[in-house]
Write a protein that holds these residues in place. Structure first.
Motif, mmCIF file in Angstrom:
data_model
loop_
_atom_site.group_PDB
_atom_site.id
_atom_site.type_symbol
_atom_site.label_atom_id
_atom_site.label_comp_id
_atom_site.label_asym_id
_atom_site.label_seq_id
_atom_site.Cartn_x
_atom_site.Cartn_y
_atom_site.Cartn_z
ATOM 1 N N ALA A 67 0.834 -1.209 0.000
ATOM 2 C CA ALA A 67 0.000 0.000 0.000
ATOM 3 C C ALA A 67 0.863 1.251 0.000
ATOM 4 O O ALA A 67 0.569 2.234 -0.703
ATOM 5 C CB ALA A 67 -0.933 -0.016 1.206
ATOM 6 N N LEU A 68 1.944 1.254 0.788
ATOM 7 C CA LEU A 68 2.844 2.403 0.832
ATOM 8 C C LEU A 68 3.477 2.648 -0.534
ATOM 9 O O LEU A 68 3.524 3.784 -1.024
ATOM 10 C CB LEU A 68 3.917 2.175 1.890
ATOM 11 N N LEU A 69 3.953 1.564 -1.179
ATOM 12 C CA LEU A 69 4.551 1.706 -2.515
ATOM 13 C C LEU A 69 3.506 2.145 -3.538
ATOM 14 O O LEU A 69 3.789 2.965 -4.421
ATOM 15 C CB LEU A 69 5.186 0.379 -2.939
ATOM 16 N N GLY A 70 2.276 1.586 -3.426
ATOM 17 C CA GLY A 70 1.215 1.983 -4.350
ATOM 18 C C GLY A 70 0.884 3.455 -4.230
ATOM 19 O O GLY A 70 0.706 4.150 -5.227
ATOM 20 N N GLY A 71 0.809 3.966 -2.981
ATOM 21 C CA GLY A 71 0.548 5.389 -2.794
ATOM 22 C C GLY A 71 1.674 6.253 -3.325
ATOM 23 O O GLY A 71 1.441 7.314 -3.905
ATOM 24 N N LEU A 72 2.925 5.791 -3.138
ATOM 25 C CA LEU A 72 4.075 6.538 -3.642
ATOM 26 C C LEU A 72 4.046 6.620 -5.163
ATOM 27 O O LEU A 72 4.263 7.693 -5.757
ATOM 28 C CB LEU A 72 5.364 5.859 -3.164
ATOM 29 N N PHE A 109 -8.144 9.633 2.678
ATOM 30 C CA PHE A 109 -8.050 8.197 2.388
ATOM 31 C C PHE A 109 -8.832 7.399 3.429
ATOM 32 O O PHE A 109 -9.563 6.459 3.098
ATOM 33 C CB PHE A 109 -6.587 7.747 2.368
ATOM 34 N N LEU A 110 -8.669 7.751 4.696
ATOM 35 C CA LEU A 110 -9.376 7.029 5.758
ATOM 36 C C LEU A 110 -10.888 7.239 5.653
ATOM 37 O O LEU A 110 -11.664 6.298 5.870
ATOM 38 C CB LEU A 110 -8.871 7.489 7.126
ATOM 39 N N ALA A 111 -11.305 8.461 5.304
ATOM 40 C CA ALA A 111 -12.741 8.737 5.183
ATOM 41 C C ALA A 111 -13.347 7.948 4.025
ATOM 42 O O ALA A 111 -14.406 7.316 4.164
ATOM 43 C CB ALA A 111 -12.974 10.235 4.996
ATOM 44 N N LEU A 112 -12.680 7.961 2.864
ATOM 45 C CA LEU A 112 -13.197 7.215 1.719
ATOM 46 C C LEU A 112 -13.169 5.718 1.988
ATOM 47 O O LEU A 112 -14.119 4.994 1.677
ATOM 48 C CB LEU A 112 -12.382 7.546 0.465
ATOM 49 N N GLY A 113 -12.049 5.231 2.551
ATOM 50 C CA GLY A 113 -11.950 3.806 2.859
ATOM 51 C C GLY A 113 -12.984 3.380 3.881
ATOM 52 O O GLY A 113 -13.623 2.331 3.734
ATOM 53 N N PHE A 165 -5.446 1.776 4.162
ATOM 54 C CA PHE A 165 -5.793 3.056 3.534
ATOM 55 C C PHE A 165 -4.897 4.180 4.065
ATOM 56 O O PHE A 165 -4.515 5.083 3.315
ATOM 57 C CB PHE A 165 -7.264 3.378 3.787
ATOM 58 N N ALA A 166 -4.548 4.122 5.353
ATOM 59 C CA ALA A 166 -3.626 5.119 5.900
ATOM 60 C C ALA A 166 -2.252 4.990 5.253
ATOM 61 O O ALA A 166 -1.589 6.001 4.964
ATOM 62 C CB ALA A 166 -3.522 4.954 7.415
ATOM 63 N N ALA A 167 -1.805 3.742 5.004
ATOM 64 C CA ALA A 167 -0.514 3.534 4.347
ATOM 65 C C ALA A 167 -0.526 4.070 2.923
ATOM 66 O O ALA A 167 0.465 4.645 2.446
ATOM 67 C CB ALA A 167 -0.158 2.049 4.356
ATOM 68 N N LEU A 168 -1.649 3.905 2.218
ATOM 69 C CA LEU A 168 -1.772 4.482 0.876
ATOM 70 C C LEU A 168 -1.628 6.002 0.929
ATOM 71 O O LEU A 168 -0.924 6.608 0.107
ATOM 72 C CB LEU A 168 -3.133 4.113 0.279
ATOM 73 N N GLY A 169 -2.310 6.622 1.897
ATOM 74 C CA GLY A 169 -2.211 8.073 2.032
ATOM 75 C C GLY A 169 -0.811 8.528 2.366
ATOM 76 O O GLY A 169 -0.321 9.526 1.821
ATOM 77 N N LEU A 170 -0.137 7.796 3.255
ATOM 78 C CA LEU A 170 1.234 8.159 3.610
ATOM 79 C C LEU A 170 2.145 8.064 2.397
ATOM 80 O O LEU A 170 3.009 8.922 2.187
ATOM 81 C CB LEU A 170 1.733 7.258 4.734
ATOM 82 N N GLY A 171 1.942 7.042 1.566
ATOM 83 C CA GLY A 171 2.762 6.909 0.363
ATOM 84 C C GLY A 171 2.557 8.061 -0.594
ATOM 85 O O GLY A 171 3.518 8.588 -1.173
#
Length: 706
Positions: free
Chosen positions: A318-323, A367-371, A474-480
């Protein structure tokens, strides 16, 4: 909303779609009172060649579902299903209804039911129903409707008596003797006793209430045979190749052929037959993860906990995907403005750190709200996936308006300070972090149509996890997504790579207006896919009116307020007159039978696999920029299409531009929750899911393994 939703928005007794007319009807000959015989039901009238489904849909399809909202003291029973008909589809078959069918439900009224309390000052007793059904011809379309009906507390309600009488006459009569079913190798040996003399010697239709047990499409022959043994009806019925149930008791219905039915006489009979013998072993589908398979079989929203190692890997993906999402074209307009803002703060280390933190907070919160919204809707029974908000024409129109205003601002038509009250401008200057937070919110809203590498698998993994762990993904996606700007705010070496402020920034600002307007053009095109040419035209007209309103506020003196008032009134009138075209749902354009890409449906995949044909499915949406890139760069390649033809692969396209629960369910079964998804499936083999950024060599390698 589903692919073909009802035309009405207010609950009424009747809902009409292009394929059916559905009506909530009632039959209360003695009025509504304790102990009274009260029936309600959904009457569905199908357009020619269309059908809906019985409680066991057969090889494909879904039964109609009814959810009631009743006054206290009233409880709805189960649907009293009329006898269906067998609907052959190639080597497969479904059980369902054509023409007109009424699905009756008895209302059980408690002894302490008080009609006066149920009225609560109204003229009658309100009955409400939310119904969903799958209507099919060659294609299948999920539909739903909200119904309302008012019953008088006294007197007869028998307007639809003939319809209910016909539905009662079409129901199977329970048999006193249960009959027997014996499992032998790959067939069921069925014996039904106690049938009346009128049925003896006749050819009967057989309908099991348990789904996915028998070979539904089997026809009379060496594998499917029936005969009479004195007063007992016997049949040998082959088991399904992909059987999913091993019941110890099978409720079954046998019915007379339509030519043998007589008015006033029973047409079908029902037996609760115990099953003897040992069922052959079944295999779970290879393409569904064990956790997801267990959740689906249990029909529960409480998924199994993920192993720690699996969760850590999903978080990393998820982190890599967000990045990598920062490289997607749909995010570029907002991120370019963000870079411009960072450059304007060159030398202000504290300001850059604050901006990075605020932007990260906005991204992660959104991201957290949508997720969280997606998970909550799925837990409530809605078939939702990532990007669900862009399946709403109203959201598309609102984003187009927002980007139009932003583009006009970047082009120099106005400054936000000219339009906003002085108190708001002062607050903005005092709290600039609010702008950075909102830019993070906007980045996620625009990024949602894109699916970067690693992102699809991680979001699909989130569906099968408990809510706290899913929200961590979802938080990891946002952080990325926010990580580059967070690093730039805290690492001086990175921020020094940005150019120093200067006159070039005004030129770049004007240039950035054009990506904004390009985004508006793309959003109008997306809306055209959802609401048709009239919807796209209405949105364009309203955007022109919005631009005129914004321009009027840049004028000076009394003229500003007079002209602005006139233009605002004209825009409001225009919205009332043509705004409905934006949110209406239109049918997708028909696809010619010889077209290379055919519409996807689960039944179509099953039919093709049964015929020995491999299929390639493109799960796509008009608002998915990655999908459009893959269509142009890979799927339109002439050499690749020739390879598909050489291997006789049928190309299917699952268009998720509008909400479609059937497509959402198929994505969930593949461990995905968004598009694009590309699947190559050959008969007897597990589906092969390809990467989100589709490469020609990857597709060729998958084709070579067929």
């Amino acid at each position: 909303m589903p692919a073909a939703a009802q035309l009405q928005t207010k609950a009424t007794p009747v809902v009409t779609t292009p394929h059916v007319r559905a009506e909530l009807v009632a039959h209360a000959p003695d009025g509504v009172a304790p102990g009274a015989d009260v029936w309600v039901g959904l009457q569905i009238t199908h357009q020619p060649e269309w059908h809906t489904y019985w409680k066991n849909a057969g090889d494909s399809g879904l039964p109609t579902e009814l959810t009631w909202k009743l006054p206290p003291g009233m409880v709805a029973g189960d649907i009293a299903w009329p006898v269906p008909k067998k609907i052959p589809i190639g080597s497969l078959a479904n059980y369902g209804y054509e023409h007109t069918v009424l699905l009756p439900v008895q209302l059980n009224i408690s002894r302490d039911f008080k009609p006066a309390a149920a009225l609560a000052g109204a003229s009658g007793i309100d009955i409400r129903l939310k119904a969903s059904w799958l209507v099919c011809r060659k294609e299948c379309i999920p539909e739903e409707g909200d119904f309302a009906l008012t019953l008088p507390p006294q007197g007869s309600t028998a307007l639809h008596k003939a319809d209910f009488d016909a539905a009662f006459a079409a129901q199977p009569v329970p048999l006193a003797q249960p009959g027997t079913i014996a499992v032998a190798d790959k067939v069921l040996n069925v014996r039904i006793d106690g049938l009346p003399p009128a049925a003896r010697g006749k050819t009967l239709d057989f309908f099991p209430e348990t789904a996915e047990v028998i070979h539904t499409g089997a026809v009379s022959g060496k594998d499917w045979a029936q005969a009479w043994d004195g007063e007992s009806w016997t049949a040998t019925i082959p088991l399904a190749e992909q059987r999913s149930a091993s019941p110890s008791q099978m409720p079954v219905v046998v019915a007379l052929a339509e030519a043998d039915r007589r008015d006033g006489a029973p047409i079908a009979w029902r037996a609760e037959a115990p099953v003897a013998g040992s069922w052959p072993a079944t295999a779970a589908p290879a393409q569904v993860s064990p956790a997801l398979q267990a959740a689906l079989e249990a029909n529960t929203a409480a998924p199994l906990p993920a192993p720690a190692a699996g969760l850590l890997m999903a978080l990393l993906m998820a982190l890599l995907g967000g990045l990598l999402l920062n490289l997607m074209p749909c995010v570029f307009p907002v991120l370019a403005i963000k870079i411009l803002g960072f450059a304007s703060q060159a030398g202000d280390r504290r300001g850059q750190r604050s901006a990075g933190l605020a932007y990260t907070a906005g991204v992660m919160a959104t991201f957290l709200a949508l997720g969280g919204t997606m998970l909550a809707l799925r837990a409530a029974g809605e078939q939702m996936g990532w990007g669900f908000q862009l399946q709403s024409p109203a959201v598309i129109a609102a984003l187009a308006a927002l980007f139009t205003v932003m583009g006009l601002n970047l082009a120099g038509m106005f400054e936000f300070g000219l339009l906003a009250p002085r108190s708001l401008c002062a607050a903005q200057a005092k709290h600039p972090m609010a702008n950075d937070f909102l830019s993070g919110v906007l980045a996620v809203v625009i990024a949602s149509p894109c699916t970067a590498p690693f992102m699809g698998a991680s979001m699909g993994f989130a569906i099968g996890m408990p809510a706290p762990q899913a929200l961590m993904l979802f938080a990891a996606l946002g952080l990325g997504l926010a990580l580059p700007y967070l690093v730039a705010g805290f690492v001086p070496a990175v921020s020094r790579l940005l150019p120093r402020p200067g006159p070039w920034m005004q030129t770049l600002r004007r240039v950035l207006a054009f990506p904004m307007f390009a985004t508006v053009a793309w959003l109008v095109w997306v809306l055209g896919q959802q609401s048709g040419i009239d919807g796209a035209g209405a949105l364009l007209g309203l955007l022109v009116a919005l631009a005129a309103v914004v321009w009027s506020f840049t004028l000076r003196g009394r003229t500003r307020w007079v002209l602005a008032s006139v233009l605002v009134a004209c825009t409001a009138a225009l919205l009332l007159s043509i705004g409905g075209n934006i949110v209406r749902t239109v049918e997708p354009a028909a696809v010619a039978s010889g077209a290379r890409w055919q519409p996807w449906s689960a039944s179509r995949v099953t039919e093709l696999n049964a015929a020995g044909r491999p299929v390639f499915v493109d799960f796509t949406a008009a608002w998915c920029v990655t999908c459009q890139y893959n269509k142009k760069a890979t799927l339109a390649d002439a050499d690749l299409l020739a390879e598909f033809d050489a291997r006789q692969v049928v190309l299917l396209r699952a268009d998720w531009t509008r909400q479609d629960p059937a497509i959402t369910a198929a994505l969930t079964a593949l461990g995905r929750s968004g598009v694009p998804v590309y699947v190559l499936q050959a008969p007897g083999k597990a589906p092969v899911v390809l990467t989100e950024i589709l490469r020609k060599d990857e597709v060729r390698a998958a084709l070579a393994r067929l």
